[in-house]
Write a protein that holds these residues in place. Structure first.
Motif, short mmCIF file in Angstrom:
data_model
loop_
_atom_site.label_atom_id
_atom_site.label_comp_id
_atom_site.label_asym_id
_atom_site.label_seq_id
_atom_site.Cartn_x
_atom_site.Cartn_y
_atom_site.Cartn_z
N GLY A 142 -34.55 39.33 16.91
CA GLY A 142 -34.91 37.93 17.09
C GLY A 142 -34.90 37.15 15.78
N ILE A 143 -35.43 37.75 14.72
CA ILE A 143 -35.49 37.09 13.41
C ILE A 143 -34.08 36.83 12.88
CG2 ILE A 143 -36.12 37.40 10.99
CD1 ILE A 143 -38.61 38.94 12.03
N LEU A 144 -33.21 37.83 12.96
CA LEU A 144 -31.85 37.68 12.43
C LEU A 144 -31.06 36.62 13.20
CD1 LEU A 144 -30.87 41.40 11.69
CD2 LEU A 144 -31.64 39.66 10.09
N LEU A 145 -31.18 36.63 14.53
CA LEU A 145 -30.46 35.61 15.31
C LEU A 145 -31.04 34.22 15.05
CD1 LEU A 145 -29.61 37.14 18.81
CD2 LEU A 145 -28.18 36.91 16.78
N PHE A 146 -32.35 34.12 14.91
CA PHE A 146 -32.96 32.82 14.61
C PHE A 146 -32.42 32.27 13.29
CE2 PHE A 146 -36.19 30.60 12.09
CZ PHE A 146 -36.34 29.46 12.86
N LEU A 147 -32.39 33.12 12.27
CA LEU A 147 -31.88 32.67 10.98
C LEU A 147 -30.41 32.25 11.06
CD1 LEU A 147 -33.46 35.37 8.61
CD2 LEU A 147 -34.12 32.96 8.82
N ALA A 148 -29.63 33.02 11.82
CA ALA A 148 -28.19 32.72 11.92
C ALA A 148 -27.93 31.37 12.56
CB ALA A 148 -27.48 33.82 12.70
N PHE A 149 -28.75 31.01 13.54
CA PHE A 149 -28.50 29.77 14.29
C PHE A 149 -29.54 28.68 14.02
CE2 PHE A 149 -26.42 33.12 16.78
CZ PHE A 149 -25.14 32.60 16.87
N SER A 150 -30.34 28.86 12.97
CA SER A 150 -31.40 27.91 12.65
C SER A 150 -30.90 26.66 11.94
CB SER A 150 -32.46 28.58 11.77
OG SER A 150 -31.89 28.95 10.52
N GLY A 151 -29.71 26.74 11.39
CA GLY A 151 -29.20 25.62 10.61
C GLY A 151 -29.54 25.73 9.14
N ILE A 152 -30.30 26.77 8.75
CA ILE A 152 -30.62 26.98 7.34
C ILE A 152 -29.32 27.23 6.58
CG2 ILE A 152 -31.83 28.45 5.69
CD1 ILE A 152 -33.87 29.04 7.91
N GLU A 154 -28.24 28.75 3.92
CA GLU A 154 -27.83 30.07 3.44
C GLU A 154 -27.24 30.95 4.54
OE1 GLU A 154 -30.59 28.36 0.60
OE2 GLU A 154 -30.73 28.68 2.77
N TYR A 155 -27.65 30.69 5.80
CA TYR A 155 -27.26 31.58 6.89
C TYR A 155 -26.30 30.92 7.88
CZ TYR A 155 -31.44 33.65 4.91
OH TYR A 155 -32.37 34.16 4.04
N ARG A 156 -25.82 29.74 7.55
CA ARG A 156 -24.95 29.01 8.49
C ARG A 156 -23.66 29.75 8.79
NH1 ARG A 156 -24.96 22.56 7.09
NH2 ARG A 156 -26.64 22.00 8.52
N GLU A 157 -23.16 30.52 7.81
CA GLU A 157 -21.89 31.20 8.00
C GLU A 157 -22.03 32.72 7.97
OE1 GLU A 157 -18.98 29.68 5.30
OE2 GLU A 157 -18.91 27.72 6.28
N VAL A 158 -23.22 33.22 8.26
CA VAL A 158 -23.39 34.66 8.30
C VAL A 158 -22.61 35.21 9.50
CG1 VAL A 158 -25.49 34.65 9.72
CG2 VAL A 158 -25.05 36.55 8.18
N ARG A 159 -21.92 36.29 9.29
CA ARG A 159 -21.09 36.87 10.35
C ARG A 159 -21.98 37.55 11.40
NH1 ARG A 159 -17.21 42.16 9.77
NH2 ARG A 159 -16.02 41.91 11.71
N ILE A 160 -21.68 37.31 12.67
CA ILE A 160 -22.43 37.95 13.75
C ILE A 160 -21.78 39.26 14.20
CG2 ILE A 160 -23.34 37.69 16.10
CD1 ILE A 160 -24.75 35.97 14.01
N PRO A 161 -20.46 39.30 14.49
CA PRO A 161 -19.85 40.57 14.89
C PRO A 161 -19.77 41.55 13.73
CG PRO A 161 -18.49 38.67 15.53
CD PRO A 161 -19.51 38.19 14.54
N GLY A 162 -19.40 42.78 14.04
CA GLY A 162 -19.24 43.79 13.00
C GLY A 162 -19.02 45.16 13.61
N VAL A 163 -18.80 46.15 12.78
CA VAL A 163 -18.51 47.50 13.24
C VAL A 163 -19.71 48.11 13.97
CG1 VAL A 163 -18.00 49.86 12.49
CG2 VAL A 163 -16.75 47.94 11.50
N LEU A 164 -20.87 48.11 13.32
CA LEU A 164 -22.05 48.70 13.97
C LEU A 164 -22.48 47.90 15.19
CD1 LEU A 164 -24.21 49.81 10.90
CD2 LEU A 164 -22.95 51.25 12.50
N GLN A 165 -22.27 46.58 15.15
CA GLN A 165 -22.60 45.76 16.32
C GLN A 165 -21.77 46.20 17.52
OE1 GLN A 165 -22.34 44.87 13.13
NE2 GLN A 165 -22.75 42.70 12.84
#
Length: 423
Positions: A142-152, A154-165
């Motif tokens: 929840g914290i990571l997704l909130f940061l990713a989509f919060s508009g902050i 630093e996290y506006r362009e953090v990648r969501i997909p990935g190998v472990l995902q």
């Protein structure tokens, strides 16, 4: 009778992870031997086998990890929590370099990021009760997704997909299929997923572009990634992601192929009969993948259906050889190196992604060009390795091998002290 463990499977996992370290850690990305490079688009190199092999191995291991094959609320909760923990580990890797703490910079910021990293890794790989694991995984997710989509910023362009995902998502669906369906249904599901994915990619027009195609940037998978996750895609493209949304569908079929082999290995059959079935199955789907590639190219970034068949077939054949040598012929003394890698894959996956970022954060004045700075990793490579080789590709490979040696020592210590980190 359900087998408790298959040494050849652990060794296969170890070989795959070890090769991943070599592929992912060259001294210079400009100088890499061709087999260690990913295909530019269509095609498949040895480097392109690592990810599908690991998903195949994960699927193969499920029948060994769930011998009772009973589905209830507790089993479902365990599957969800493990999937979330794997997903969150991958997602945090994308956050690491973007973490900001007050106005800290340089080494103080690095220490802050490392403190958070060890806290997150302990929360996601620590051995707690299922209830505690659930709360921790949901909280971090929840914290990571909130940061990713919060508009902050630093996290506006953090990648969501990935190998472990992707591994977490595939594990979730393949585990449920194992507990709730028969092998015939599992085979049918994999076949339908591959055919449907092919149909979608080959027939559905791409909005704003036109005719369906398999080209970079203009295919339907790229359009969907950019439509649903704008700004949160692979940093090197920003318009599509090699572990994107649509291409995760056929990746589930990669996991199912391993699941079917895992169940075969657990059947009460003579070992030579199991080997015969694996050889026939491996050769058959490898050939089918090659044939299918004439109209649906083998492509890792799109995780095409032909790529699934081709890589799954090769994975089956590789495991067959190891199964015969180790579990049938009982020739296993050589395998200890790979075994210590195979029993602790997640700790390698996670921290092999963190350590290079840490080394690149440590910067200082370049002794050779005083007006510029250099990070610790580049300095070590350019000063301690590259000068000793005439061929820059050999120097780059040696750097990767030194990573393997370092990790082998760490994993040997873990193995000797019976420390196994599970998600």
């Amino acid at each position: 009778m359900i087998k408790e463990r298959l040494i050849s499977l652990d060794v296969f996992r170890g070989v795959t992870i070890l090769f991943m370290i070599i592929v992912n850690n060259p001294g210079s990305w400009s100088f890499i031997y061709p087999p260690l490079k990913h295909a530019d688009w269509n095609g498949c190199t040895p480097a392109d086998l690592v990810f599908p092999f690991f998903i195949f191995i994960m699927g193969t291991a499920i029948p060994f990890a769930m011998p009772a094959k009973t589905f209830d609320n507790a089993a479902f909760n365990k599957i969800i929590v493990r999937s979330l923990r794997i997903f969150c580990l991958g997602l945090f890797l994308n956050f690491f370099s973007k973490i900001e703490l007050f106005s800290l910079e340089g080494i103080p910021l690095l220490f802050g990021r490392l403190a958070i990293t060890f806290g997150v890794s302990y929360a996601l790989m620590g051995n707690f009760s299922l209830k505690v694991k659930t709360y921790l995984a949901l909280s971090i997710f929840g914290i990571l997704l909130f940061l990713a989509f919060s508009g902050i910023e630093e996290y506006r362009e953090v990648r969501i997909p990935g190998v472990l995902q992707r591994i977490g998502i595939v594990y979730f669906f393949v585990s449920l299929l194992y507990l709730k369906t028969t092998q015939k249904t599992q085979l049918l599901t994999a076949s339908v997923l591959l055919l449907v994915y092919w149909g979608i990619m080959a027939l559905v027009p791409v909005p704003g572009i036109g005719t369906a195609n398999f080209e970079i940037n203009t295919n339907l998978a790229a359009w969907l990634d950019n439509e649903l996750l704008p700004g949160h895609l692979w940093v090197y493209t920003k318009t599509w992601d090699p572990e994107g949304i649509l291409s995760t569908i056929p990746a589930i079929a990669s996991g199912i192929s391993g699941l079917l082999i895992g169940q075969l290995l657990n059947r009460s059959l003579p070992q030579l009969e199991i080997i015969k079935k694996m050889v026939i199955g491996g050769l058959t789907i490898t050939v089918l993948g090659i044939v299918w590639s004439t109209i649906f190219p083998i492509n890792k970034s799109l995780w095409t259906s032909s790529y699934v068949l081709y890589t799954s077939g090769l994975a089956i054949l590789c495991l067959t050889v190891l199964y015969y040598v180790i579990d049938v012929a009982n020739y296993k003394r050589w395998s200890t190196l790979f075994l210590i890698w195979g029993v602790n894959p997640m700790i390698v996956f996670f921290f092999s992604g963190i350590i290079p970022k840490v080394l690149r954060m440590i910067e200082f004045k370049n002794p050779e060009i005083t007006a510029k700075t250099i990070n610790l990793q580049d300095y070590f490579y350019s000063s301690c390795i590259a000068p000793f080789f005439n061929n820059p590709m050999s120097a780059s490979l040696v750097f990767a091998i030194l990573n393997v040696i370092l990790w082998s020592f760490i994993l040997w210590l873990f193995y000797k002290n019976k420390l196994i980190f599970k998600v």
